[in-house]
Write a protein that holds these residues in place. Structure first.
Motif, PDB file in Angstrom:
ATOM      1  N   TRP A  34      24.258  42.556  14.722  1.00 23.14           N
ATOM      2  CA  TRP A  34      24.286  42.026  16.196  1.00 23.14           C
ATOM      3  C   TRP A  34      22.760  42.676  16.427  1.00 23.14           C
ATOM      4  O   TRP A  34      22.515  43.800  16.285  1.00 23.14           O
ATOM      5  N   PHE A  35      22.097  41.932  17.267  1.00 22.89           N
ATOM      6  CA  PHE A  35      20.902  42.056  18.006  1.00 22.89           C
ATOM      7  C   PHE A  35      20.770  41.570  19.404  1.00 22.89           C
ATOM      8  O   PHE A  35      21.803  41.076  19.736  1.00 22.89           O
ATOM      9  N   ARG A  36      20.291  42.244  20.372  1.00 22.49           N
ATOM     10  CA  ARG A  36      19.909  41.899  21.791  1.00 22.49           C
ATOM     11  C   ARG A  36      18.525  41.889  22.179  1.00 22.49           C
ATOM     12  O   ARG A  36      17.706  42.783  21.542  1.00 22.49           O
ATOM     13  N   GLY A  45      17.997  46.066  17.284  1.00 20.57           N
ATOM     14  CA  GLY A  45      19.410  46.149  16.572  1.00 20.57           C
ATOM     15  C   GLY A  45      20.225  46.801  17.182  1.00 20.57           C
ATOM     16  O   GLY A  45      20.193  48.023  17.743  1.00 20.57           O
ATOM     17  N   VAL A  46      21.676  46.096  17.327  1.00 20.07           N
ATOM     18  CA  VAL A  46      22.776  46.934  17.894  1.00 20.07           C
ATOM     19  C   VAL A  46      23.582  47.448  16.837  1.00 20.07           C
ATOM     20  O   VAL A  46      23.974  48.745  17.229  1.00 20.07           O
ATOM     21  N   ALA A  47      24.105  46.545  16.072  1.00 20.43           N
ATOM     22  CA  ALA A  47      25.200  47.085  15.152  1.00 20.43           C
ATOM     23  C   ALA A  47      25.026  46.140  13.670  1.00 20.43           C
ATOM     24  O   ALA A  47      24.796  45.006  13.913  1.00 20.43           O
ATOM     25  N   CYS A  48      25.447  46.728  12.928  1.00 23.26           N
ATOM     26  CA  CYS A  48      25.467  45.664  11.332  1.00 23.26           C
ATOM     27  C   CYS A  48      26.412  46.486  10.239  1.00 23.26           C
ATOM     28  O   CYS A  48      26.578  47.654  10.254  1.00 23.26           O
ATOM     29  N   VAL A  49      26.867  45.652   9.504  1.00 19.34           N
ATOM     30  CA  VAL A  49      27.855  46.032   8.698  1.00 19.34           C
ATOM     31  C   VAL A  49      27.512  45.210   7.096  1.00 19.34           C
ATOM     32  O   VAL A  49      27.506  43.968   7.513  1.00 19.34           O
ATOM     33  N   THR A  89      22.500  44.564  29.414  1.00 21.67           N
ATOM     34  CA  THR A  89      22.159  43.134  29.724  1.00 21.67           C
ATOM     35  C   THR A  89      21.117  42.561  28.961  1.00 21.67           C
ATOM     36  O   THR A  89      20.262  43.218  28.775  1.00 21.67           O
ATOM     37  N   ALA A  90      21.467  41.707  28.316  1.00 20.12           N
ATOM     38  CA  ALA A  90      20.569  40.976  27.258  1.00 20.12           C
ATOM     39  C   ALA A  90      21.231  39.654  26.675  1.00 20.12           C
ATOM     40  O   ALA A  90      22.408  39.595  27.123  1.00 20.12           O
ATOM     41  N   VAL A  91      20.511  38.982  25.824  1.00 19.99           N
ATOM     42  CA  VAL A  91      21.058  37.850  25.166  1.00 19.99           C
ATOM     43  C   VAL A  91      21.215  38.497  23.844  1.00 19.99           C
ATOM     44  O   VAL A  91      20.630  39.213  23.271  1.00 19.99           O
ATOM     45  N   TYR A  92      22.610  38.472  23.361  1.00 25.59           N
ATOM     46  CA  TYR A  92      23.112  38.898  22.058  1.00 25.59           C
ATOM     47  C   TYR A  92      23.027  37.908  21.006  1.00 25.59           C
ATOM     48  O   TYR A  92      23.698  36.920  21.293  1.00 25.59           O
ATOM     49  N   TYR A  93      22.556  38.277  19.966  1.00 32.31           N
ATOM     50  CA  TYR A  93      22.431  37.238  18.673  1.00 32.31           C
ATOM     51  C   TYR A  93      23.183  37.898  17.226  1.00 32.31           C
ATOM     52  O   TYR A  93      22.988  39.182  17.332  1.00 32.31           O
ATOM     53  N   CYS A  94      23.630  37.031  16.686  1.00 28.97           N
ATOM     54  CA  CYS A  94      24.076  37.602  15.435  1.00 28.97           C
ATOM     55  C   CYS A  94      23.187  36.872  14.134  1.00 28.97           C
ATOM     56  O   CYS A  94      22.560  35.861  14.298  1.00 28.97           O
ATOM     57  N   ALA A  95      23.031  37.590  13.099  1.00 33.30           N
ATOM     58  CA  ALA A  95      22.219  37.206  12.179  1.00 33.30           C
ATOM     59  C   ALA A  95      22.724  37.699  10.794  1.00 33.30           C
ATOM     60  O   ALA A  95      23.285  38.782  10.649  1.00 33.30           O
ATOM     61  N   ARG A  96      22.168  37.087   9.573  1.00 34.19           N
ATOM     62  CA  ARG A  96      22.769  37.519   8.392  1.00 34.19           C
ATOM     63  C   ARG A  96      21.404  37.557   7.315  1.00 34.19           C
ATOM     64  O   ARG A  96      20.534  37.114   7.376  1.00 34.19           O
ATOM     65  N   LEU A  98      20.999  39.913   3.199  1.00 35.23           N
ATOM     66  CA  LEU A  98      21.646  40.637   2.319  1.00 35.23           C
ATOM     67  C   LEU A  98      22.051  42.090   2.423  1.00 35.23           C
ATOM     68  O   LEU A  98      22.641  42.868   1.820  1.00 35.23           O
ATOM     69  N   VAL A  99      21.220  42.838   3.443  1.00 35.49           N
ATOM     70  CA  VAL A  99      21.110  44.287   3.505  1.00 35.49           C
ATOM     71  C   VAL A  99      21.269  44.455   5.268  1.00 35.49           C
ATOM     72  O   VAL A  99      20.488  43.729   5.858  1.00 35.49           O
ATOM     73  N   CYS A 100      21.620  45.562   5.776  1.00 40.25           N
ATOM     74  CA  CYS A 100      21.705  45.798   6.946  1.00 40.25           C
ATOM     75  C   CYS A 100      20.104  46.542   7.283  1.00 40.25           C
ATOM     76  O   CYS A 100      19.725  47.534   7.306  1.00 40.25           O
ATOM     77  N   PHE A 101      19.279  45.676   7.694  1.00 37.37           N
ATOM     78  CA  PHE A 101      18.194  46.007   8.281  1.00 37.37           C
ATOM     79  C   PHE A 101      17.937  46.177   9.718  1.00 37.37           C
ATOM     80  O   PHE A 101      18.468  45.460  10.513  1.00 37.37           O
ATOM     81  N   ARG A 102      17.367  47.261  10.154  1.00 40.14           N
ATOM     82  CA  ARG A 102      17.348  47.254  11.590  1.00 40.14           C
ATOM     83  C   ARG A 102      16.174  46.465  12.114  1.00 40.14           C
ATOM     84  O   ARG A 102      16.128  46.159  13.458  1.00 40.14           O
TER      85      ARG A 102
END
Length: 120
Positions: A34-36, A45-49, A89-96, A98-102
């Motif tokens: 998740w990014f915002r 970057g907000v969080a990644c797994v 407050t932001a627009v939140y995006y998800c992204a894909r 192979l590895v959790c990059f910031r």
């Protein structure tokens, strides 16, 4: 394909749960982040797994308030956001990837954004 949803307008201290629905691939096989992006600011970057390689991150600004959870049956990654602040407050995006990059520039697949507004 990634489909983000769940945004809205809330007051400080409220909670929201964002959802990132994945299609065409299995969450277990990739890193999903998740990014915002707030107005006038860079995407952060907000969080990644990544069940694939075990990499993960969570931003210091949201640590203790935001958590990730996966619904593997539905292939959805949720971002639970508690104790929301105006600065979230932001627009939140998800992204894909192979590895959790910031660094958002490392991601090649993005969903559309969902707007979160925290205001009294």
């Amino acid at each position: 394909q990634l489909q983000a949803s769940g945004g809205g307008s809330v007051q400080p201290g409220d909670s929201l749960r964002l959802s990132c629905a994945a299609s065409g691939f299995t969450l277990d096989d990739y890193a999903v982040a998740w990014f915002r992006q707030a107005p006038g600011k860079e995407r952060e970057g907000v969080a990644c797994v990544s069940p694939r390689d075990g990499s993960r991150f969570i931003a210091d600004a949201v640590k203790g308030r935001f958590t990730l959870s996966a619904d593997n049956a539905k292939n959805i990654l949720h971002l639970q956001m508690n104790s929301l602040k105006p600065e979230d407050t932001a627009v939140y995006y998800c992204a894909r990837d192979l590895v959790c990059f910031r660094d958002p520039r490392r991601y090649h697949y993005w969903g559309q954004g969902t707007l979160v507004t925290v205001s009294s």
